[in-house]
Each structure stands twice: as C-alpha cells, then as structure tokens.
Design an enzyme around this catalytic site. Structure first.
Site, PDB file in Angstrom:
ATOM      1  N   ASN A 215     -14.817  38.705  18.740  1.00 55.28           N
ATOM      2  CA  ASN A 215     -15.343  38.086  17.851  1.00 55.28           C
ATOM      3  C   ASN A 215     -14.395  37.676  16.410  1.00 55.28           C
ATOM      4  OD1 ASN A 215     -17.786  36.570  17.013  1.00 55.28           O
ATOM      5  ND2 ASN A 215     -18.072  38.212  15.700  1.00 55.28           N
TER       6      ASN A 215
ATOM      7  N   LYS B  94     -35.488  16.355  20.883  1.00 59.10           N
ATOM      8  CA  LYS B  94     -35.429  17.582  19.662  1.00 59.10           C
ATOM      9  C   LYS B  94     -34.801  17.101  18.650  1.00 59.10           C
ATOM     10  CE  LYS B  94     -32.453  21.144  20.513  1.00 59.10           C
ATOM     11  NZ  LYS B  94     -31.720  22.182  20.880  1.00 59.10           N
TER      12      LYS B  94
ATOM     13  N   THR C 221     -19.322  24.150  21.687  1.00 61.13           N
ATOM     14  CA  THR C 221     -18.882  22.719  21.502  1.00 61.13           C
ATOM     15  C   THR C 221     -19.992  21.901  21.743  1.00 61.13           C
ATOM     16  OG1 THR C 221     -16.533  23.625  21.466  1.00 61.13           O
ATOM     17  CG2 THR C 221     -16.958  21.055  21.417  1.00 61.13           C
TER      18      THR C 221
ATOM     19  N   GLY D 105     -20.699  23.024  28.204  1.00 65.29           N
ATOM     20  CA  GLY D 105     -22.051  23.233  28.078  1.00 65.29           C
ATOM     21  C   GLY D 105     -22.399  22.316  26.914  1.00 65.29           C
TER      22      GLY D 105
ATOM     23  N   MET E  56     -19.806  27.161  25.496  1.00 70.87           N
ATOM     24  CA  MET E  56     -21.080  26.924  25.316  1.00 70.87           C
ATOM     25  C   MET E  56     -21.230  26.274  23.776  1.00 70.87           C
ATOM     26  SD  MET E  56     -22.263  26.989  28.251  1.00 70.87           S
ATOM     27  CE  MET E  56     -24.001  26.676  27.840  1.00 70.87           C
TER      28      MET E  56
END
Length: 321
Positions: free
Chosen positions: A159, A67, A221, A292, A219
C-alpha cells in the site's frame, strides 16, 4: 416509496447475496437483456470530490434506476467513508420512484463481488497466493470475497501508506492465513492472483513485475485519467471487463486503447464467460486481467435484493411520495 437507510443494509444483504446478484446481471448483459447508460463523473471543484451518476435498465429483472454519488477524499477526517452514494430504483412500467437505498456498503459489497466473480471464472484452479495492492476502505471487502473463491494459502500486500496494511493482516489472520507486507517486485513474483483497489492516477504495477499465469482484478480505475497498472501489462494480458464501453473510456483499458496497445474488439465481457460463450482462460501460463469499472446494473441488482429482503422481513420503511 420504500426507503432502506444505510444503517439497515448490513442486516439485510450478505456478500453471498451480492455475488449471486452481480453474477446474474453480468450474464444478462452478455445476453443483451440489460444495459448501462453513459456514465457522468466529474470533479466538482469542491472538497476535491469526484461526483457523478451511473444508471441502467435490466429488461429481465425490470431493475431500472441510478446511483448518485462519488469520492470525497477528505471524508476520513470527518469520520465518514470516502465513497458516498445513494441508489434510486424506479418502476419500469410507470416511472414512479420505487425505492431509495443507501449505497455505501452496497457499493463495497458489489465491487468485491465483481472481482470475486472474475477470480471464480478466470484464475487458475491451483492459485495459492493472493496479492493485494491498496489498503483503503474497500480492500477488506475485496479480500474477504476473494478468499472464498480459491484455497489460498497466503496473502501478500502493498500500500502507498504501509501503516494501513494492518486491516488486511487482520482479515488474513481471521481466516487463518499468513500475511506479509512486501514490495511490488515481491508481490508480483509470489502472487497467483492480484487485486488492485487504489485511487491512483499513475501506474503502480508494471508488466515486468507480473509472472505468467497470474490473474489480475483491477478494481480502482473508474474515472478518466485514473490508472493502476502499466498499459503494457494490459497489452500482454487476455482482458475481460464488466462493461466494454466503460472500460475503454473510464476503466483501466483507457490508456492501452489510447496508445494503440489494444483495441476495443479484443476486450471480452465477463458475462460471456459466465454464460459459456467464451472459455475464459486459455492456458495455465496466460495472464488474465479483469477491468472492473463498476456499473450501474450491479448497483441496481444489489439494491433490488435489499428492497426484496426488507419487504419479506417486514422492515421496509414505506412512505407516500
């Protein structure tokens, strides 16, 4: 060569397709039949972008490829998603390029599938409150996938830009769940499961904010220097990951390893839990953490699913190349 354009992916691949493919590839990694090659990921000095390559090979499925893409933080102003990528699949026997597949939606789906798998295998069965840190493009995919893994009764979220939390609130409302925007102290105090999906280069969540028994899926980093949670939090958790080599170099574990808080040998591949070689969570009070990092094998697995479905449905674009 087969071409699956970005605008065709949504009609071919479902979140459940991705979860099954990612779970299988994690198991293949634990069995040493699949492996990732070293990641290249660099700031290119243009448009504040991070660009790179992830590649790998699965001897079981014969998925071989890479990818190429990265993160362009100014894309939103152009009407584009910040994450841009393309997946290339090659024939393992001849080396010929077999397929080119749009990777933007697949990246969001496979990233959500990975955190959902960690919840499936590591979160307490009685988890009721789901905490979300981050409300960017990938957050809604994360939330939808997570809600399929436990009987959650509430969603709380934080957030950097609170006005963006409305997208998570909409997903929660669609699922008939109450939603609350909270500060990080309240998020940690209430949550049984926490998903962080930000692009932060400084710790957002601290060890003191997380209660015993919590499962964390970190998820965001995926680059050297990035960090979502305090290294001390990694140190008090039982740590699992998609790929140990990536976790200690570009993942959330990099900071705890650099500081000597944990060692590489204490990190467990999630595939070992899927395959039964590791029992996962040891007690109801244990804090578990999934790092992850995002691996090439996930991308190759979901792109292969897209190609197979396109061929089966007769909608694949095939050209001589």
């Amino acid at each position: 060569m087969i071409i699956i354009p970005e605008n065709a992916v949504a009609e071919l691949v479902t979140p459940s397709d991705c979860l099954k493919a990612v779970e299988e590839v994690f198991a293949s990694m634990a069995n040493k039949s699949a492996y990732n090659f070293p990641v290249i990921r660099e700031a290119i000095g243009q448009a504040d972008a991070l660009y790179g390559f992830k590649s790998g090979f699965d001897r079981k499925s014969l998925a071989l490829g890479l990818k190429s893409g990265g993160f362009w933080p100014n894309n939103t102003s152009r009407g584009l998603t910040n994450h841009q990528s393309t997946i290339f699949l090659f024939d393992a026997d001849t080396g010929k390029c077999r397929a080119v597949v749009g990777g933007n939606l697949l990246t969001a789906l496979r990233t959500a599938a990975a955190s959902a798998i960690s919840i499936k295998y590591l979160a307490r069965k009685d988890a009721k409150v789901l905490g979300m840190i981050g409300a960017g493009h990938q957050s809604t995919f994360q939330l939808r996938a997570a809600l399929q893994q436990r009987q959650f009764e509430k969603v709380v979220a934080w957030n950097f830009h609170p006005e963006m939390l409305c997208r998570l609130e909409q997903v929660a409302n669609d699922e008939g769940l109450p939603f609350e925007a909270v500060d990080l102290d309240h998020l940690g105090a209430e949550s049984d499961v926490i998903i962080s999906i930000t692009s932060s280069f400084a710790p957002v969540l601290k060890a003191a904010q997380v209660r015993p028994g919590t499962h964390l899926a970190c998820m965001g980093t995926d680059t050297k220097g990035k960090q979502e949670v305090e290294a001390e939090l990694v140190g008090i958790a039982k740590v699992f990951t998609d790929d140990i080599a990536q976790a200690v170099t570009i993942g959330e574990c990099q900071h705890a390893v650099e500081r000597g808080i944990i060692t590489k040998d204490t990190i467990i591949e999630i595939g070992a839990v899927i395959g039964g070689a590791n029992h996962g969570r040891s007690s109801a009070d244990e804090i578990t953490l999934f790092d992850g990092t995002g691996i090439a094998l996930q991308d190759l697995a979901v792109a292969s699913v897209a190609v197979d479905l396109a061929l089966a449905k007769g909608v694949a674009i095939e050209i001589d190349f």
